[in-house]
Design an enzyme around this catalytic site. Structure first.
Site, PDB file in Angstrom:
ATOM      1  N   ASP A  85      32.037   1.778  -5.448  1.00 26.35           N
ATOM      2  CA  ASP A  85      33.286   1.073  -5.147  1.00 26.35           C
ATOM      3  C   ASP A  85      33.162  -0.393  -5.589  1.00 26.35           C
ATOM      4  OD1 ASP A  85      35.818   0.751  -4.009  1.00 26.35           O
ATOM      5  OD2 ASP A  85      35.022   0.299  -2.012  1.00 26.35           O
ATOM      6  N   HIS A 178      42.452  -5.411   1.276  1.00 23.87           N
ATOM      7  CA  HIS A 178      41.359  -4.779   2.028  1.00 23.87           C
ATOM      8  C   HIS A 178      41.381  -5.282   3.468  1.00 23.87           C
ATOM      9  CE1 HIS A 178      39.136  -4.288  -2.006  1.00 23.87           C
ATOM     10  NE2 HIS A 178      39.404  -3.075  -1.575  1.00 23.87           N
TER      11      HIS A 178
HETATM   12  P1  13P Z   1      40.318  -0.786   3.575  1.00 27.04           P
HETATM   13  O1  13P Z   1      39.040  -1.282   4.132  1.00 27.04           O
HETATM   14  O2  13P Z   1      41.437  -1.734   3.772  1.00 27.04           O
HETATM   15  O3  13P Z   1      40.652   0.589   4.077  1.00 27.04           O
HETATM   16  O4  13P Z   1      40.135  -0.678   1.992  1.00 27.04           O
HETATM   17  C1  13P Z   1      39.198   0.194   1.467  1.00 27.04           C
HETATM   18  C2  13P Z   1      39.083   0.071  -0.018  1.00 27.04           C
HETATM   19  O5  13P Z   1      40.024  -0.202  -0.706  1.00 27.04           O
HETATM   20  C3  13P Z   1      37.767   0.314  -0.625  1.00 27.04           C
HETATM   21  O6  13P Z   1      37.741  -0.030  -1.967  1.00 27.04           O
END
Ligand code: 13P
Length: 288
Positions: A85, A178
């Site tokens: 990620d 996020h």
């Molecule tokens: P959140 O933590 O807001 O759910 O976002 C997760 C995300 O986009 C990981 O790349």
């Protein structure tokens, strides 16, 4: 079943008008809870690993080996992709070497020429290895593991340039953030999403910042081409609340309530419930 690239599951999701959830993992409990829920609900799933979480778990090799072994030991039959990620350029190569099946290169903070150049190189590397690649245009707002974005909306023409490189999926900023959304959040920019979709055609789109987006907005985003939705903070909050309740009720002080397997059990159940709720909203149940 061995780890798979995210390509096939996302193309099916795009065509079937649902989305596959990416749930970020932090440790063994998180991984087990998500895999068991996906198997129980017969849903494809993507396990997301940020660079910070990878480091916390002692490195990407530990993560890849743990996930592969867990899939085998738990007899998981649904498609599972292990995905980096918001990867840095160097992080992408480390995860490819460690045995991840899917990579995100987040070049959104580079000038577009540099984002295009680096993404192009990684498209070729991932293609050779049969891995899926996610690219990003227009930074996602908020902070995740030290990665801070301003939350700008992506330029549809820049999205087209990146999509034309034949990445597997594209994350385009559409006002998403996020972490928790502030009370005065303006909502997702469907105007931007529609304009991006228009330019990138059938490319599966990724919605980051899945925590706290109202169900109706999620459904609309899916109808406009979103095939992957990332959730991280919501599982963390669910785990925290359940763990706090267990301790505040003094359950850790009764009998062997201090046993970590007992102490962490309510939090693990809370992660499972959250993942289930999201998979219901995303429409991925029974699609494995
Ligand atoms: P959140 O933590 O807001 O759910 O976002 C997760 C995300 O986009 C990981 O790349």
């Amino acid at each position: 079943m061995a780890l798979v690239s995210a390509k096939e599951m996302l193309e099916k999701a795009r065509d079937g008008k649902y989305a596959v959830g990416q749930f970020n993992i932090n440790n063994l409990e998180w991984t087990k809870a998500i895999l068991q829920t996906a198997e129980e609900l017969k849903s494809p799933v993507i396990l997301g690993v940020s660079e910070g979480a990878g480091k916390y778990m002692t490195g990407f090799k530990t993560v890849a080996n743990m996930v592969k072994a867990m899939i085998e030991e738990l007899k998981i039959t649904v498609p599972v992709a292990l995905h980096l990620d918001h990867g840095t350029y160097e992080g992408c190569y480390k995860c490819i070497e460690a045995g991840f099946s899917s990579i995100m290169f987040d070049g959104s903070h580079f000038p577009i020429e540099e984002n295009v150049e680096k993404t192009k190189e990684l498209v070729n590397v991932c293609k050779k290895q049969g891995l899926s690649l996610e690219a990003e245009v227009g930074a996602i707002g908020g902070e995740e593991d030290g990665v801070i974005g301003k939350g700008e909306c992506a330029d549809p023409d820049e999205c087209k340039r990146i999509a034309d490189l034949k990445v597997t999926m594209l994350a385009a900023g559409i006002g998403n953030i996020h972490g928790k959304y502030p009370a005065d959040w303006a909502g997702l920019s469907f105007e931007t999403l529609a304009a991006v979709k228009e330019k990138v055609g059938k490319m599966p789109l990724v919605l980051h910042g899945g925590t706290g987006i109202p169900t109706e907005m999620i459904k609309k985003a899916i109808s406009l081409g979103v095939a992957k939705i990332n959730v991280n903070t919501e599982c963390q909050l669910a785990f925290q609340e359940a763990t706090r309740k267990y301790i505040e009720e003094g359950k850790d002080l009764v009998g062997k309530g201090f046993d970590p397997r007992k102490l962490l059990a309510p939090g693990v159940q809370a992660i499972k419930d959250t993942v289930k709720e999201k998979m219901e909203i995303f429409g991925s149940i029974g699609k494995a």
